[in-house]
Design a protein around this motif. Structure first.
Motif, PDB file in Angstrom:
ATOM      1  N   ALA A  86       0.852  -1.188   0.000  1.00 40.56           N
ATOM      2  CA  ALA A  86       0.000   0.000   0.000  1.00 40.56           C
ATOM      3  C   ALA A  86       0.886   1.236   0.000  1.00 40.56           C
ATOM      4  O   ALA A  86       1.791   1.358   0.831  1.00 40.56           O
ATOM      5  N   ALA A  87       0.644   2.143  -0.936  1.00 38.33           N
ATOM      6  CA  ALA A  87       1.415   3.380  -1.061  1.00 38.33           C
ATOM      7  C   ALA A  87       0.549   4.545  -0.584  1.00 38.33           C
ATOM      8  O   ALA A  87      -0.536   4.778  -1.131  1.00 38.33           O
ATOM      9  N   LEU A  88       1.000   5.245   0.433  1.00 33.90           N
ATOM     10  CA  LEU A  88       0.181   6.287   1.053  1.00 33.90           C
ATOM     11  C   LEU A  88       0.366   7.650   0.384  1.00 33.90           C
ATOM     12  O   LEU A  88       1.486   8.089   0.138  1.00 33.90           O
TER      13      LEU A  88
ATOM     14  N   ALA B 170       5.334  -1.232 -10.466  1.00 34.57           N
ATOM     15  CA  ALA B 170       4.674   0.064 -10.602  1.00 34.57           C
ATOM     16  C   ALA B 170       3.426   0.123  -9.722  1.00 34.57           C
ATOM     17  O   ALA B 170       2.705  -0.865  -9.564  1.00 34.57           O
ATOM     18  N   ILE B 171       3.177   1.296  -9.158  1.00 28.55           N
ATOM     19  CA  ILE B 171       2.011   1.506  -8.302  1.00 28.55           C
ATOM     20  C   ILE B 171       0.783   1.790  -9.164  1.00 28.55           C
ATOM     21  O   ILE B 171       0.802   2.664 -10.032  1.00 28.55           O
ATOM     22  N   SER B 172      -0.282   1.037  -8.931  1.00 24.48           N
ATOM     23  CA  SER B 172      -1.559   1.278  -9.603  1.00 24.48           C
ATOM     24  C   SER B 172      -2.426   2.151  -8.702  1.00 24.48           C
ATOM     25  O   SER B 172      -2.740   1.755  -7.572  1.00 24.48           O
ATOM     26  N   PRO B 173      -2.811   3.353  -9.148  1.00 24.50           N
ATOM     27  CA  PRO B 173      -3.584   4.251  -8.290  1.00 24.50           C
ATOM     28  C   PRO B 173      -4.961   3.688  -7.939  1.00 24.50           C
ATOM     29  O   PRO B 173      -5.572   2.959  -8.716  1.00 24.50           O
ATOM     30  N   VAL B 174      -5.427   4.037  -6.759  1.00 30.28           N
ATOM     31  CA  VAL B 174      -6.762   3.647  -6.317  1.00 30.28           C
ATOM     32  C   VAL B 174      -7.819   4.125  -7.304  1.00 30.28           C
ATOM     33  O   VAL B 174      -8.816   3.440  -7.539  1.00 30.28           O
TER      34      VAL B 174
ATOM     35  N   ASP C 260       4.919   7.065   2.364  1.00 31.24           N
ATOM     36  CA  ASP C 260       5.175   5.827   3.099  1.00 31.24           C
ATOM     37  C   ASP C 260       4.648   4.627   2.311  1.00 31.24           C
ATOM     38  O   ASP C 260       3.558   4.686   1.731  1.00 31.24           O
ATOM     39  N   LEU C 261       5.427   3.558   2.303  1.00 33.50           N
ATOM     40  CA  LEU C 261       5.022   2.285   1.707  1.00 33.50           C
ATOM     41  C   LEU C 261       4.797   1.276   2.820  1.00 33.50           C
ATOM     42  O   LEU C 261       5.578   1.222   3.777  1.00 33.50           O
TER      43      LEU C 261
END
Length: 235
Positions: free
Chosen positions: A90-92, A147-151, A200-201
């Motif tokens: 989870a990427a905050l 890669a981070i996938s956005p909410v 924060d991750l």
């Protein structure tokens, strides 16, 4: 007036964002221990939750432990038993202290697939001696992440396959619905320990099937509806 430094500051660690040229700046990396019952059992622990169960246990990695998907990671020093642990990350995008679980998901910018690399022999020795086991988790290149996938694009995944293969052979497989502590639970509990912040991750735990990696191994991990991560283990 800008500050002067005695040597150039290190570059800011960052992670790719899916379908976006911008990057996600990493502030800190937190991890939760033993958050899948089957993995807790394979590590010789009681996975019970509720009643007299202990609260979630957290550890951390340095921000610059992140490794871009597709990279080759040198086999780490001081270990002969490097283990893989595939995890939902989870990427905050927001933070705070004492965040209620019902508002915790408002803090999440997006999700990624990550691998918590572990020097298992160092961890086992430290635990047996009653010492901290930071160096078994927080070493160089110990946090590969895709890669981070956005909410905004994928929502908040609560179920779906999470898996890892080594050289094309399946090693780990589970489902996000098997998490003992959910993402809101994790954020709420962690925010009682420290004030969370954008960047924060949070690595949310691994299913069973963790095992050793050797130089030359190709590691492929995936979290359904979220993304993938792949790295090679070098010499």
């Amino acid at each position: 007036m800008s500050a002067e430094f005695i040597f150039p500051p290190p570059p800011s660690p960052s992670v790719a964002i899916a379908q976006d040229a911008r990057r996600f700046p990493v502030r800190r990396i937190f991890c939760i221990a033993l958050n899948y019952a089957a993995h807790a059992r394979e590590m010789g622990k009681d996975p019970a939750r509720g009643g007299d169960a202990e609260p979630p246990a957290f550890f951390s990695k340095p921000a610059d432990a992140v490794v871009e998907s597709g990279a080759t990671i040198p086999y780490p020093t001081l270990t002969h038993n490097l283990h893989h642990e595939i995890e939902l990350v989870a990427a905050l995008g927001k933070g705070g202290a004492d965040i209620p679980a019902e508002r915790a998901l408002d803090c999440v910018f997006g999700y990624a697939a990550g691998v918590d690399l572990t020097r298992r022999d160092l961890q086992t020795a430290a635990r047996s001696a009653g010492w901290p086991w930071d160096m078994s988790k927080g070493f160089d290149h110990s946090a590969p992440i895709g890669a981070i996938s956005p909410v905004a694009a994928i929502g908040h995944p609560t179920r779906g396959r999470i898996a890892l293969s080594v050289n094309g052979v399946l090693r780990q497989a589970g489902d996000l619905s098997d998490l003992i502590w959910s993402v809101p639970d994790i954020i709420a509990a962690l925010s009682r320990n420290v004030a969370l912040a954008p960047g924060d991750l949070i690595f949310t735990g691994t299913p069973s099937g963790v095992g050793p990696l050797l130089p030359g191994d190709l590691v492929d991990g995936e979290v359904e509806h979220v993304g993938s991560v792949a790295v090679s283990i070098g010499k």
